[in-house]
Design an enzyme around this catalytic site. Sequence first.
Site, mmCIF file in Angstrom:
data_model
loop_
_atom_site.group_PDB
_atom_site.id
_atom_site.type_symbol
_atom_site.label_atom_id
_atom_site.label_comp_id
_atom_site.label_asym_id
_atom_site.label_seq_id
_atom_site.Cartn_x
_atom_site.Cartn_y
_atom_site.Cartn_z
ATOM 1 N N ARG A 121 0.810 -1.207 0.000
ATOM 2 C CA ARG A 121 0.000 0.000 0.000
ATOM 3 C C ARG A 121 0.849 1.266 0.000
ATOM 4 O O ARG A 121 0.490 2.283 -0.580
ATOM 5 C CB ARG A 121 -0.937 0.024 1.206
ATOM 6 C CG ARG A 121 -1.575 1.369 1.364
ATOM 7 C CD ARG A 121 -2.457 1.642 2.550
ATOM 8 N NE ARG A 121 -2.946 0.507 3.278
ATOM 9 C CZ ARG A 121 -3.911 -0.292 2.880
ATOM 10 N NH1 ARG A 121 -4.474 -0.102 1.710
ATOM 11 N NH2 ARG A 121 -4.288 -1.279 3.648
ATOM 12 N N TYR A 122 1.965 1.221 0.708
ATOM 13 C CA TYR A 122 2.836 2.387 0.824
ATOM 14 C C TYR A 122 3.965 2.270 -0.203
ATOM 15 O O TYR A 122 4.305 1.172 -0.629
ATOM 16 C CB TYR A 122 3.424 2.453 2.230
ATOM 17 C CG TYR A 122 2.387 2.647 3.323
ATOM 18 C CD1 TYR A 122 1.777 3.875 3.512
ATOM 19 C CD2 TYR A 122 2.031 1.596 4.161
ATOM 20 C CE1 TYR A 122 0.838 4.052 4.525
ATOM 21 C CE2 TYR A 122 1.097 1.763 5.177
ATOM 22 C CZ TYR A 122 0.506 3.003 5.352
ATOM 23 O OH TYR A 122 -0.414 3.183 6.350
ATOM 24 N N ARG A 125 7.281 0.142 1.384
ATOM 25 C CA ARG A 125 7.246 -0.980 2.321
ATOM 26 C C ARG A 125 6.038 -1.881 2.081
ATOM 27 O O ARG A 125 5.010 -1.431 1.575
ATOM 28 C CB ARG A 125 7.277 -0.507 3.773
ATOM 29 C CG ARG A 125 6.211 0.493 4.150
ATOM 30 C CD ARG A 125 6.754 1.362 5.293
ATOM 31 N NE ARG A 125 5.718 2.186 5.889
ATOM 32 C CZ ARG A 125 5.301 3.337 5.387
ATOM 33 N NH1 ARG A 125 5.804 3.769 4.232
ATOM 34 N NH2 ARG A 125 4.380 4.036 5.999
ATOM 35 N N CYS A 134 -2.488 -17.939 14.971
ATOM 36 C CA CYS A 134 -1.933 -17.218 16.113
ATOM 37 C C CYS A 134 -1.949 -18.142 17.322
ATOM 38 O O CYS A 134 -2.625 -19.164 17.311
ATOM 39 C CB CYS A 134 -2.760 -15.977 16.433
ATOM 40 S SG CYS A 134 -2.654 -14.678 15.193
ATOM 41 N N CYS A 138 -7.562 -12.759 19.075
ATOM 42 C CA CYS A 138 -8.148 -11.527 19.598
ATOM 43 C C CYS A 138 -9.525 -11.378 18.945
ATOM 44 O O CYS A 138 -9.649 -11.477 17.722
ATOM 45 C CB CYS A 138 -7.293 -10.330 19.209
ATOM 46 S SG CYS A 138 -5.548 -10.506 19.644
ATOM 47 N N CYS A 141 -9.911 -9.016 15.867
ATOM 48 C CA CYS A 141 -8.864 -9.206 14.848
ATOM 49 C C CYS A 141 -9.210 -8.492 13.549
ATOM 50 O O CYS A 141 -10.269 -8.712 12.965
ATOM 51 C CB CYS A 141 -8.660 -10.687 14.570
ATOM 52 S SG CYS A 141 -7.457 -10.993 13.249
ATOM 53 N N ARG A 143 -7.942 -8.990 10.758
ATOM 54 C CA ARG A 143 -7.898 -9.934 9.631
ATOM 55 C C ARG A 143 -8.733 -11.182 9.909
ATOM 56 O O ARG A 143 -8.415 -12.270 9.446
ATOM 57 C CB ARG A 143 -6.439 -10.309 9.361
ATOM 58 C CG ARG A 143 -5.921 -9.677 8.100
ATOM 59 C CD ARG A 143 -4.429 -9.743 7.944
ATOM 60 N NE ARG A 143 -3.932 -8.394 7.949
ATOM 61 C CZ ARG A 143 -2.993 -7.925 8.755
ATOM 62 N NH1 ARG A 143 -2.387 -8.717 9.607
ATOM 63 N NH2 ARG A 143 -2.645 -6.668 8.690
ATOM 64 N N ASP A 302 -10.386 -1.078 14.128
ATOM 65 C CA ASP A 302 -10.873 -1.125 12.744
ATOM 66 C C ASP A 302 -12.355 -1.491 12.709
ATOM 67 O O ASP A 302 -12.864 -2.141 13.623
ATOM 68 C CB ASP A 302 -10.063 -2.143 11.932
ATOM 69 C CG ASP A 302 -8.635 -1.669 11.685
ATOM 70 O OD1 ASP A 302 -8.420 -0.443 11.584
ATOM 71 O OD2 ASP A 302 -7.738 -2.532 11.613
ATOM 72 N N ASP A 339 -6.720 3.543 10.755
ATOM 73 C CA ASP A 339 -6.409 2.949 9.456
ATOM 74 C C ASP A 339 -7.602 3.276 8.565
ATOM 75 O O ASP A 339 -8.716 2.807 8.816
ATOM 76 C CB ASP A 339 -6.195 1.433 9.613
ATOM 77 C CG ASP A 339 -5.063 0.949 8.728
ATOM 78 O OD1 ASP A 339 -5.003 1.395 7.566
ATOM 79 O OD2 ASP A 339 -4.258 0.124 9.181
ATOM 80 N N LYS A 346 -2.558 4.265 7.471
ATOM 81 C CA LYS A 346 -2.637 4.813 8.822
ATOM 82 C C LYS A 346 -2.630 6.335 8.785
ATOM 83 O O LYS A 346 -1.735 6.935 8.216
ATOM 84 C CB LYS A 346 -1.460 4.303 9.650
ATOM 85 C CG LYS A 346 -1.495 2.801 9.833
ATOM 86 C CD LYS A 346 -0.222 2.313 10.497
ATOM 87 C CE LYS A 346 -0.182 0.805 10.544
ATOM 88 N NZ LYS A 346 0.051 0.200 9.212
HETATM 89 C C1 LIG Z 1 0.839 -0.830 9.042
HETATM 90 C C2 LIG Z 1 1.243 -1.187 7.695
HETATM 91 C C3 LIG Z 1 2.565 -0.994 7.282
HETATM 92 C C4 LIG Z 1 3.628 -0.389 8.176
HETATM 93 O O1 LIG Z 1 3.340 0.943 8.460
HETATM 94 P P1 LIG Z 1 4.334 1.818 9.370
HETATM 95 O O2 LIG Z 1 3.652 3.144 9.536
HETATM 96 O O3 LIG Z 1 5.638 1.901 8.620
HETATM 97 O O4 LIG Z 1 4.487 1.083 10.671
HETATM 98 C C5 LIG Z 1 2.895 -1.340 5.990
HETATM 99 N N1 LIG Z 1 1.979 -1.837 5.133
HETATM 100 C C6 LIG Z 1 0.695 -2.013 5.501
HETATM 101 C C7 LIG Z 1 -0.283 -2.539 4.506
HETATM 102 C C8 LIG Z 1 0.281 -1.696 6.793
HETATM 103 O O5 LIG Z 1 -0.999 -1.889 7.156
#
Ligand SMILES: *Cc1c(COP(=O)(O)O)cnc(C)c1O
Length: 397
Positions: A121-122, A125, A134, A138, A141, A143, A302, A339, A346
């Site tokens: 998404r980002y 990363r 798990c 929880c 959850c 997911r 969420d 989120d 986030k």
């Molecule tokens: C939370 C998350 C991350 C990591 O986010 P950070 O702000 O770097 O901790 C990366 N990808 C996805 C899809 C996430 O939900």
Amino acid sequence: MYPTDLDPAFISHAPGYWSDEATEKWDDHRWQLRNRVDSLADLELRLKLTDEERAGVLLAGTKLAMSITPHFFNLIDRDDPDCPIRRQVIPRIEEGWNAPEELNDPCGEDSHMPVPGLVHRYPDRVLFLVTDRCASYCRYCTRSRVVSGVGEQHLETQWEPAFKYLEQHTEIRDVLLSGGDPLLFSDDRLDKILTRLRAIPHLQFIRIGSRIPIFLPQRITPELCTMLNKHHPLFISIHANHPRELTLEVRDALGRLADAGIPLGNQSVMLRGVNDSVDVQKALVQKLLMCRVKPYYLYQCDLINGSSHLRTPVAEGVAIIEGLRGHTTGYAIPQFVIDGPGGGGKIPINPNYVVDTASGKITLRNFEGEIFEYPDPTPIPAADLELLHQEALSRSV
Ligand SMILES: *Cc1c(COP(=O)(O)O)cnc(C)c1O
């Protein structure tokens, strides 16, 4: 029964009310996993359930399984139907009702998977979902659509295509292993995954998201820590919501991870009846610091199906951050985030300390409500600069 929830002392809950065999095998994580409380009969043997809980357990069988390690189960106050530990892991009837605002995939992950199991998404990363299991489940959850293996949808991580994607996408510098809980894998299996990731030169940063230090601290063996220590820089994000979760055993497990050079963060979730007060949150974050864990994110829960009884208004989370900032160590304060529903990522939510922004200055309030003005820099007048030049010249002769 637990007057110490707001007390900074670490206490042991092992082995508590369990069998004779338990006393002997308590520290063996395999025994803990084999003896998880995962059926109604098992649960009723140990706890007097309310009608809402009994119905919840019966309904959970086709949505998100119930499973509770003896270690975590022992933190429950059996005399308190509103016990904050209990609310996190014992299903309730309200889980069967979906509020209109709720979603099956609240963070829109399925639509951001270039390869099954890899959420990108980002820009730099990815989230790598390596398992759907798990140590305990929880009830909120995020997911739950795929986690625990009893629902209709299943996680089908495509290992080779996922590694290929990571190799080809040189813009990715950060991989977050999650699931499910990656620390359920054997040392050997985790070692192979981490070694494979470390062979990709552009991956600078690897982290693991895990609630195992809380649910199953026995899993954090010296051997596991020695193996993880080979793959630095490696961070771990844990998940604790209530100060009672930080027992002596958990503190020692976290200490072993920290001694292996692993920076630790905590991700907690705002939950009604669990941690929706400044007192509980303050006790939690201060105890985390004593375990060498930096509170990282505090999540607004969420919009997961069947979570309305656990969710809180957003304003409560903001009020909690306000109750922490200035009132306790800066290191102890997590970033409150939502989120974005459907896949926004986030988004930070903060108390507003800016009272006014007129031209040339900002008006602020501090944590005690006092008002302060901070002016923009004044440009140096040309005439003043000229005078300074002349003075400098006069000194050079
Ligand atoms: C939370 C998350 C991350 C990591 O986010 P950070 O702000 O770097 O901790 C990366 N990808 C996805 C899809 C996430 O939900």
